[in-house]
Scaffold this motif. Structure first.
Motif, PDB file in Angstrom:
ATOM      1  N   SER A 144      -0.058   7.714  -0.880  1.00  0.00           N
ATOM      2  CA  SER A 144      -1.435   7.852  -1.486  1.00  0.00           C
ATOM      3  C   SER A 144      -2.202   8.861  -0.925  1.00  0.00           C
ATOM      4  O   SER A 144      -3.190   9.716  -1.700  1.00  0.00           O
ATOM      5  N   SER A 145      -2.344   9.091   0.426  1.00  0.00           N
ATOM      6  CA  SER A 145      -3.297   9.951   1.113  1.00  0.00           C
ATOM      7  C   SER A 145      -2.565  11.395   1.464  1.00  0.00           C
ATOM      8  O   SER A 145      -3.258  12.127   2.100  1.00  0.00           O
ATOM      9  N   VAL A 146      -1.424  11.539   0.974  1.00  0.00           N
ATOM     10  CA  VAL A 146      -0.687  12.792   1.489  1.00  0.00           C
ATOM     11  C   VAL A 146      -0.978  13.906   0.431  1.00  0.00           C
ATOM     12  O   VAL A 146      -0.905  13.590  -0.892  1.00  0.00           O
ATOM     13  N   GLU A 147      -1.297  14.938   0.767  1.00  0.00           N
ATOM     14  CA  GLU A 147      -1.754  15.997   0.067  1.00  0.00           C
ATOM     15  C   GLU A 147      -0.606  16.671  -0.927  1.00  0.00           C
ATOM     16  O   GLU A 147      -0.431  16.666  -1.933  1.00  0.00           O
ATOM     17  N   SER A 155       0.782  -1.277   0.046  1.00  0.00           N
ATOM     18  CA  SER A 155       0.177  -0.080   0.046  1.00  0.00           C
ATOM     19  C   SER A 155       1.026   1.212  -0.192  1.00  0.00           C
ATOM     20  O   SER A 155       1.980   1.476   0.771  1.00  0.00           O
ATOM     21  N   ASN A 156       0.631   2.171  -0.817  1.00  0.00           N
ATOM     22  CA  ASN A 156       1.404   3.319  -0.991  1.00  0.00           C
ATOM     23  C   ASN A 156       1.170   4.500   0.091  1.00  0.00           C
ATOM     24  O   ASN A 156       0.070   4.840   0.242  1.00  0.00           O
TER      25      ASN A 156
END
Length: 466
Positions: A420-423, A416-417
């Motif tokens: 991916s949830s970092v703006e 899981s990256n």
């Protein structure tokens, strides 16, 4: 050691008719397997018996000379509220039944009721009493952080608070007659827990262990139930099954998740009825062994796939002990390492080697798919090759390298990256710095181990740190 009577507490039968008492005793002992029975034909003696004996359940006749069942029920409920009372009446009187239930009776049966219904009612009451007793014991142990028999768990090397909580639970449920399900990955110590349960149950019989993985249905039935002479071609002698070998003790079935569908049905019937038939026999035998089962399989996934019966699962789930994998018990690594070094040195006839300080750090970065059994094998391998004062880490490094293969670049998407949830993405330099910091943290500052985690050489890591 305790005796083999069931249940652990006394079941008191109260009736002024001696023939009925004898008949009721035979019914409960025979089909019911309920053997811890006391009889009382004089209602005036009941309260004295309760003072002197450990009674958990009373089967009480309503119509008796001297003191009626209703009068006794009121006094028992007031003075011994923990004792369950089942009312037995010669007449089917709905009003009386309702009155008794309101007064605190657990159940109400007419004496002419079918024997199986009566036995089921008594067994249901016994199970309720056992569960209440276990719940009380669990609350007491957790509240006081109490472990009454730490010596029983000595073979399980741990300082883990999570494992201590499991030991407290095991102490509370070990005296029960209900099955216990032990789950956990291969190599976490399920057999040791089964042994502890057997020891704590204080049963006079033996602990009999069977690994049921790979047994076809016929072999499973013959192994468990045994057979009579002539049951099938080649059955020239009587064979006692493992249930009989474990009589009055504990039957441990390992790898229960691998049972065939037909064998699952047989096991379910055994647990439901408490009796079995040796192959070729029409005479039932009573099971007096406590059943403990274990599996490394995910039974929820197997039920969803339709390969494990839900009714069997819920029958086995009366009590459940899940053992955490070694990667969740890393505080125990130093303790386990020292234990296996001592053990291996004795068995291999060598002086106990001194492990390098960084060995525990190295081991803490490994996920141990084989758990404690894998660590034990690692230590024995290292000690067998040891010929200096300080234990070499070479065999540990080789083992970890063969177990941990880096994913090809085209498969790295299976992780899981984390970004991916970092703006706002970090720069490559910032991300690299964070990776290095985390690797150094996990390796407690050991550059050699940190470099291994990052998949780079130690000089390359040293350069980055500078």
């Amino acid at each position: 050691m305790g005796d083999n009577r069931y249940p652990a507490f006394g079941v008191l039968l109260v009736d002024d008719e001696q023939p009925w008492l004898r008949s009721l005793s035979l019914t409960l002992e025979g089909p019911g397997g309920i053997t811890n029975l006391l009889q009382c034909a004089d209602s005036r003696e009941v309260m004295t018996i309760l003072e002197q004996q450990e009674i958990g359940l009373i089967l009480l006749d309503l119509t008796m000379p001297h003191r009626s069942g209703e009068e006794l029920l009121g006094q028992i409920v007031a003075e011994y509220p923990h004792i369950r009372v089942i009312i037995l009446s010669g007449m089917n009187q709905l009003e009386t039944a309702v009155s008794c239930m309101r007064a605190g009776a657990f159940d109400y049966f007419v004496k002419t009721v079918d024997e199986d219904r009566l036995v089921d009612g008594v067994r249901r009451a016994i199970k309720m009493i056992e569960l209440e007793s276990e719940n009380h014991a669990i609350r007491r142990r957790f509240f006081y952080d109490q472990l009454d028999n730490p010596e029983v768990f000595a073979p399980i090397v741990t300082n883990s608070a999570a494992m201590r909580a499991r030991f407290q639970y095991i102490e509370a449920v070990a005296p029960s007659t209900q099955p216990i399900l032990i789950t956990g990955e291969s190599g976490v110590g399920k057999e040791l827990v089964a042994q502890a349960i057997h020891t704590l149950s204080a049963k006079e019989g033996s602990l009999v262990s069977i690994n049921v993985a790979g047994l076809d249905d016929n072999v499973f039935a013959d192994t468990l139930f045994g057979h009579v002479r002539g049951a099938f071609t080649g059955a020239e002698n009587i064979r006692k099954g493992m249930i009989e070998a474990a009589a009055g003790g504990t039957l441990f079935l390992d790898e229960i998740g691998d049972l065939s569908s037909a064998s699952q049905v047989k096991l379910l019937r055994l647990l439901q009825n408490g009796e079995y038939y040796p192959l070729g026999s029409d005479q039932p035998k009573q099971m007096t062994a406590r059943v403990v089962v274990a599996t490394h399989a995910d039974l929820d996934a197997k039920m969803a796939a339709g390969t494990f019966r839900r009714d069997l699962y819920y029958r086995l789930y009366s009590h459940h002990v899940h053992l955490p994998p070694l990667r969740e018990r890393k505080d125990d690594l130093a303790l386990l390492l020292d234990h296996f070094l001592t053990e291996a040195a004795v068995k291999l006839g060598k002086k106990k080697p001194t492990p390098p300080k960084e060995l525990v750090v190295l081991l803490s970065t490994y996920s141990f798919p084989g758990n404690i059994r894998e660590l034990e094998a690692m230590v024995y391998d290292a000690v067998s090759q040891h010929n200096q004062k300080i234990l070499s880490m070479k065999s540990f490094l080789a083992r970890i390298d063969t177990q941990v293969e880096p994913l090809p670049l085209d498969q790295t998407h299976s992780f899981s990256n984390p970004f991916s949830s970092v703006e706002n993405l970090p720069t490559l330099q910032q991300a690299g710095k964070l990776l290095v910091e985390e690797a150094m943290n996990r390796s407690t500052g050991n550059q050699s181990i940190a470099a291994r985690l990052l998949g780079i050489s130690q000089p390359a890591l040293s350069k980055r740190l500078k």
